[in-house]
Design a protein around this motif. Sequence first.
Motif, PDB file in Angstrom:
ATOM      1  N   VAL A  99      58.084  51.352  38.944  1.00  8.20           N
ATOM      2  CA  VAL A  99      57.345  51.457  40.219  1.00  8.20           C
ATOM      3  C   VAL A  99      57.325  50.392  41.162  1.00  8.20           C
ATOM      4  N   CYS A 100      57.706  50.688  42.514  1.00 15.30           N
ATOM      5  CA  CYS A 100      57.978  49.581  43.604  1.00 15.30           C
ATOM      6  C   CYS A 100      56.537  48.999  43.567  1.00 15.30           C
ATOM      7  N   THR A 101      56.443  47.710  43.752  1.00 14.83           N
ATOM      8  CA  THR A 101      55.179  46.897  44.095  1.00 14.83           C
ATOM      9  C   THR A 101      55.759  45.602  44.782  1.00 14.83           C
ATOM     10  N   ARG A 102      54.712  45.162  45.560  1.00 13.68           N
ATOM     11  CA  ARG A 102      55.183  43.988  46.266  1.00 13.68           C
ATOM     12  C   ARG A 102      55.487  42.923  45.402  1.00 13.68           C
ATOM     13  N   SER A 103      56.418  42.148  46.103  1.00 15.32           N
ATOM     14  CA  SER A 103      56.949  41.132  45.133  1.00 15.32           C
ATOM     15  C   SER A 103      56.169  40.031  44.933  1.00 15.32           C
ATOM     16  N   ARG A 104      56.065  39.322  43.749  1.00 11.02           N
ATOM     17  CA  ARG A 104      54.910  38.276  43.344  1.00 11.02           C
ATOM     18  C   ARG A 104      54.935  37.038  44.408  1.00 11.02           C
ATOM     19  N   GLN A 105      55.866  36.929  45.031  1.00 11.63           N
ATOM     20  CA  GLN A 105      55.750  35.899  46.224  1.00 11.63           C
ATOM     21  C   GLN A 105      54.889  36.301  47.403  1.00 11.63           C
ATOM     22  N   LEU A 106      55.111  37.708  47.652  1.00 11.85           N
ATOM     23  CA  LEU A 106      54.030  38.288  48.741  1.00 11.85           C
ATOM     24  C   LEU A 106      52.898  38.472  48.354  1.00 11.85           C
ATOM     25  N   ARG A 107      52.700  38.771  47.128  1.00 10.29           N
ATOM     26  CA  ARG A 107      51.144  38.966  46.458  1.00 10.29           C
ATOM     27  C   ARG A 107      50.530  37.643  46.659  1.00 10.29           C
ATOM     28  N   LYS A 108      51.104  36.453  45.950  1.00 10.22           N
ATOM     29  CA  LYS A 108      50.785  35.276  46.348  1.00 10.22           C
ATOM     30  C   LYS A 108      50.267  34.782  47.534  1.00 10.22           C
ATOM     31  N   THR A 109      51.338  35.072  48.457  1.00 13.64           N
ATOM     32  CA  THR A 109      51.025  34.752  50.094  1.00 13.64           C
ATOM     33  C   THR A 109      49.720  35.752  50.412  1.00 13.64           C
ATOM     34  N   ARG A 110      49.698  36.833  50.097  1.00 12.77           N
ATOM     35  CA  ARG A 110      48.771  37.651  50.503  1.00 12.77           C
ATOM     36  C   ARG A 110      47.218  37.063  49.909  1.00 12.77           C
ATOM     37  N   SER A 111      47.296  36.851  48.577  1.00 12.68           N
ATOM     38  CA  SER A 111      46.100  36.213  48.114  1.00 12.68           C
ATOM     39  C   SER A 111      45.412  34.980  48.668  1.00 12.68           C
ATOM     40  N   GLN A 112      46.227  34.240  49.395  1.00 11.34           N
ATOM     41  CA  GLN A 112      45.832  33.062  50.028  1.00 11.34           C
ATOM     42  C   GLN A 112      45.025  33.358  51.123  1.00 11.34           C
ATOM     43  N   ASP A 113      45.165  34.618  51.708  1.00 11.02           N
ATOM     44  CA  ASP A 113      44.421  35.183  52.928  1.00 11.02           C
ATOM     45  C   ASP A 113      42.718  35.393  52.567  1.00 11.02           C
ATOM     46  N   TYR A 114      42.381  35.469  51.135  1.00 10.71           N
ATOM     47  CA  TYR A 114      41.139  35.816  50.814  1.00 10.71           C
ATOM     48  C   TYR A 114      40.376  34.415  50.621  1.00 10.71           C
ATOM     49  N   THR A 115      39.297  34.631  50.825  1.00  6.85           N
ATOM     50  CA  THR A 115      38.162  33.299  50.531  1.00  6.85           C
ATOM     51  C   THR A 115      38.018  33.332  49.155  1.00  6.85           C
ATOM     52  N   PRO A 116      37.621  32.196  48.624  1.00  4.62           N
ATOM     53  CA  PRO A 116      37.434  31.586  47.175  1.00  4.62           C
ATOM     54  C   PRO A 116      36.482  32.519  46.514  1.00  4.62           C
ATOM     55  N   CYS A 117      35.691  32.953  47.010  1.00  2.43           N
ATOM     56  CA  CYS A 117      34.780  34.097  46.539  1.00  2.43           C
ATOM     57  C   CYS A 117      35.835  35.504  45.882  1.00  2.43           C
ATOM     58  N   GLN A 118      36.498  35.820  47.228  1.00  2.00           N
ATOM     59  CA  GLN A 118      36.960  37.139  46.940  1.00  2.00           C
ATOM     60  C   GLN A 118      38.092  36.885  45.965  1.00  2.00           C
ATOM     61  N   GLN A 119      38.805  35.681  45.988  1.00  2.00           N
ATOM     62  CA  GLN A 119      39.704  35.328  45.044  1.00  2.00           C
ATOM     63  C   GLN A 119      39.272  35.534  43.470  1.00  2.00           C
ATOM     64  N   MET A 120      38.144  34.725  43.394  1.00  2.00           N
ATOM     65  CA  MET A 120      37.457  34.632  42.084  1.00  2.00           C
ATOM     66  C   MET A 120      37.155  36.173  41.573  1.00  2.00           C
ATOM     67  N   TYR A 121      36.657  37.009  42.459  1.00  2.00           N
ATOM     68  CA  TYR A 121      36.394  38.240  42.034  1.00  2.00           C
ATOM     69  C   TYR A 121      37.441  38.903  41.549  1.00  2.00           C
ATOM     70  N   ALA A 122      38.582  39.078  42.278  1.00  2.05           N
ATOM     71  CA  ALA A 122      39.693  39.518  42.183  1.00  2.05           C
ATOM     72  C   ALA A 122      40.404  39.296  40.667  1.00  2.05           C
ATOM     73  N   GLN A 123      40.281  37.988  40.435  1.00  4.60           N
ATOM     74  CA  GLN A 123      40.922  37.400  39.320  1.00  4.60           C
ATOM     75  C   GLN A 123      40.102  37.858  38.058  1.00  4.60           C
ATOM     76  N   ARG A 124      38.583  37.860  38.170  1.00 11.28           N
ATOM     77  CA  ARG A 124      37.807  37.946  36.977  1.00 11.28           C
ATOM     78  C   ARG A 124      37.676  39.591  36.708  1.00 11.28           C
ATOM     79  N   SER A 125      38.093  40.284  37.917  1.00  8.00           N
ATOM     80  CA  SER A 125      37.958  41.653  37.575  1.00  8.00           C
ATOM     81  C   SER A 125      39.223  42.093  36.666  1.00  8.00           C
ATOM     82  N   ILE A 126      40.274  41.593  36.736  1.00  8.61           N
ATOM     83  CA  ILE A 126      41.101  42.190  35.888  1.00  8.61           C
ATOM     84  C   ILE A 126      41.524  41.211  34.556  1.00  8.61           C
ATOM     85  N   SER A 127      40.729  40.015  34.314  1.00  5.97           N
ATOM     86  CA  SER A 127      40.838  38.986  33.384  1.00  5.97           C
ATOM     87  C   SER A 127      40.179  39.771  32.304  1.00  5.97           C
TER      88      SER A 127
END
Length: 269
Positions: A99-127
């Motif tokens: 399945v086509c997905t955004r490249s890891r480099q683009l996903r990393k760049t996109r995650s930097q647009d989120y606040t620390p709270c939003q990043q923590m929420y996203a990481q802990r939701s899938i951990s």
Amino acid sequence: MMLFVLILGYFAVGEALVCTPQLCEMVKNTPLQCKGSIVKGGGFCGCTDSCAKQEGEECDLPSGIHLFGIPPSGPCDDGMECTSPITENHSTPRLGRGVCTRSRQLRKTRSQDYTPCQQMYAQRSISMVIWQGWFLPKCDVEGNFESEQCDNTGHCFCVTPHEGNLIESTKVLGSADCSAHTHSRRDLTQCQQMYQLRMISFVIYKGMWTPKCDSIGNFEPVQCDNTDHCFCVTELTGTVVRASKIAHSKPDCSMYDLTEAAPTIMIPS
């Protein structure tokens, strides 16, 4: 026995398919309406062009093995990669398909647009890792940590709004009183407020810019918009010096007085 016969027939049909110039003459070339790039010769037997696969669409894995006769899915568009469902979704892969997905480099760049709270929420939701005292952060509408957070032991506590640092003295069993630690947008500088509003906005327009704030919350002198134009702004209100706006380069802001809301040009002596 029937399954074995079907498999043999499948291979026989695949072996019988040979791409020739004469075969291409029988293929009708229809106009393409692609959402992204066009792959030259990417169609049936290379006779026609095809559309590059978009995010979520089926694609061919780089190391995939295909049975004879199965037409290829095609490559992903620029900025995407074909990933195996067995690693991404824990499901069974289909004969070299992904399945086509955004490249890891683009996903990393996109995650930097989120606040620390939003990043923590996203990481802990899938951990899959959970420990005593673990908590899934609650973020407010601006992306900051809500003043009160609660963990999986029933303890609640207050945190700092931007970093989510625990205020140890507030940790209690049950609800915590965080009224003394509640922060509002009035506590933020104009640059910080503008940055947060940009982060939660779904509106994008030509010339839009997300501000860069310095260590004390003021606007950095040089800002750039989404058309690759850069310009000078005042440090407190972010007022744009129109005369400084140039394309594909950063202006020299030292010639402007950026300490006032209405900047004036400093004439060199």
